[in-house]
Design a protein around this motif. Structure first.
Motif, PDB file in Angstrom:
ATOM      1  N   LEU A 165       1.632  -1.584   0.125  1.00 44.48           N
ATOM      2  CA  LEU A 165       1.396  -2.238  -1.162  1.00 44.48           C
ATOM      3  C   LEU A 165       0.175  -3.140  -1.116  1.00 44.48           C
ATOM      4  O   LEU A 165      -0.581  -3.219  -2.098  1.00 44.48           O
ATOM      5  N   ASN A 166      -0.030  -3.803   0.000  1.00 42.24           N
ATOM      6  CA  ASN A 166      -1.206  -4.680   0.132  1.00 42.24           C
ATOM      7  C   ASN A 166      -2.484  -3.876   0.002  1.00 42.24           C
ATOM      8  O   ASN A 166      -3.452  -4.321  -0.637  1.00 42.24           O
ATOM      9  N   TYR A 167      -2.512  -2.685   0.602  1.00 44.12           N
ATOM     10  CA  TYR A 167      -3.701  -1.838   0.487  1.00 44.12           C
ATOM     11  C   TYR A 167      -3.910  -1.406  -0.957  1.00 44.12           C
ATOM     12  O   TYR A 167      -5.035  -1.480  -1.482  1.00 44.12           O
ATOM     13  N   ILE A 168      -2.848  -0.964  -1.598  1.00 47.20           N
ATOM     14  CA  ILE A 168      -2.947  -0.492  -2.980  1.00 47.20           C
ATOM     15  C   ILE A 168      -3.443  -1.594  -3.902  1.00 47.20           C
ATOM     16  O   ILE A 168      -4.362  -1.394  -4.708  1.00 47.20           O
ATOM     17  N   PHE A 169      -2.858  -2.797  -3.781  1.00 48.83           N
ATOM     18  CA  PHE A 169      -3.249  -3.907  -4.654  1.00 48.83           C
ATOM     19  C   PHE A 169      -4.665  -4.389  -4.355  1.00 48.83           C
ATOM     20  O   PHE A 169      -5.381  -4.851  -5.241  1.00 48.83           O
TER      21      PHE A 169
END
Length: 212
Positions: A78-82
């Motif tokens: 999720l950190n990468y996506i955001f």
């Protein structure tokens, strides 16, 4: 009375024979056209998945998307996506100009194929197709990505093809769940399809299954 019963019985037998002959012809046609059908479906599937992955990961590089998807920690994913969120309206434009039009085209092609040679389920494909298939490939995804304007026709196909054995319970339940505006979890429950639900009870993650 006996004469009427004989006529009725004869009519039923003839109807059954005609229906079976039609299915046999469809199966033979499907077998003969298998390479052409699967090559098109493979292209459509790869295109479908590539566009949707780009919306999430902002790249077409499979080595990147696979490495992110393989992360065990969901927080890291999720950190990468955001961290790579679009800073413009490009995502909306991709949906409008590429994904929705291709969804319509791929839905229409799967409808046409189903009406011509029967539903091309993964089980039927594997019966005749010897070459490699993309990972997680399944033509059902095109009906699950279909828009509402196609749902009446898709439901007709699902009922017909499930009844005649070309479509298995996993595909049938998944498709009928989608055409219920993704509200009727009973189709997932009844056919043993696992899923996660949000706080309102709506299915939000479907663990697709394969009909054996």
């Amino acid at each position: 009375m006996k004469k009427n019963l004989l006529i009725l019985s004869f009519g039923l037998i003839m109807t059954f024979c005609y229906s079976q002959e039609k299915l046999d012809i469809e199966e033979e046609r499907f077998k003969q056209q298998i390479d052409t059908i699967v090559e098109e479906l493979k292209f459509n599937y790869e295109y479908d998945q590539a566009l949707r992955e780009y919306i999430i990961y902002k790249t077409f590089d499979k080595s990147v998307t696979d490495s992110i998807e393989s992360l065990e920690n969901e927080k890291d994913r999720l950190n990468y996506i955001f961290s790579t969120n679009f800073k413009s309206d490009l995502a909306k434009r991709i949906w409008k100009e590429f994904i929705h039009p291709s969804d319509d085209k791929f839905t229409e092609r799967l409808i046409a194929i189903s009406d011509s040679v029967g539903y091309p389920s993964l089980k039927r494909i594997k019966k005749y197709y010897d070459s490699e298939l993309p990972e997680e490939f399944n033509p059902t995804i095109f009906f699950v990505h279909s828009r509402e304007k196609y749902w009446k026709k898709i439901n007709e196909i699902a009922e017909r093809e499930f009844k005649n054995g070309n479509m298995g319970k996993c595909d049938y339940g998944y498709i009928r769940w989608h055409t219920s505006s993704r509200k009727e979890n009973k189709y997932l429950d009844e056919y043993g399809i696992k899923y996660g639900a949000n706080s309102k009870g709506r299915a939000v993650y479907i663990q697709t299954c394969e009909d054996k």
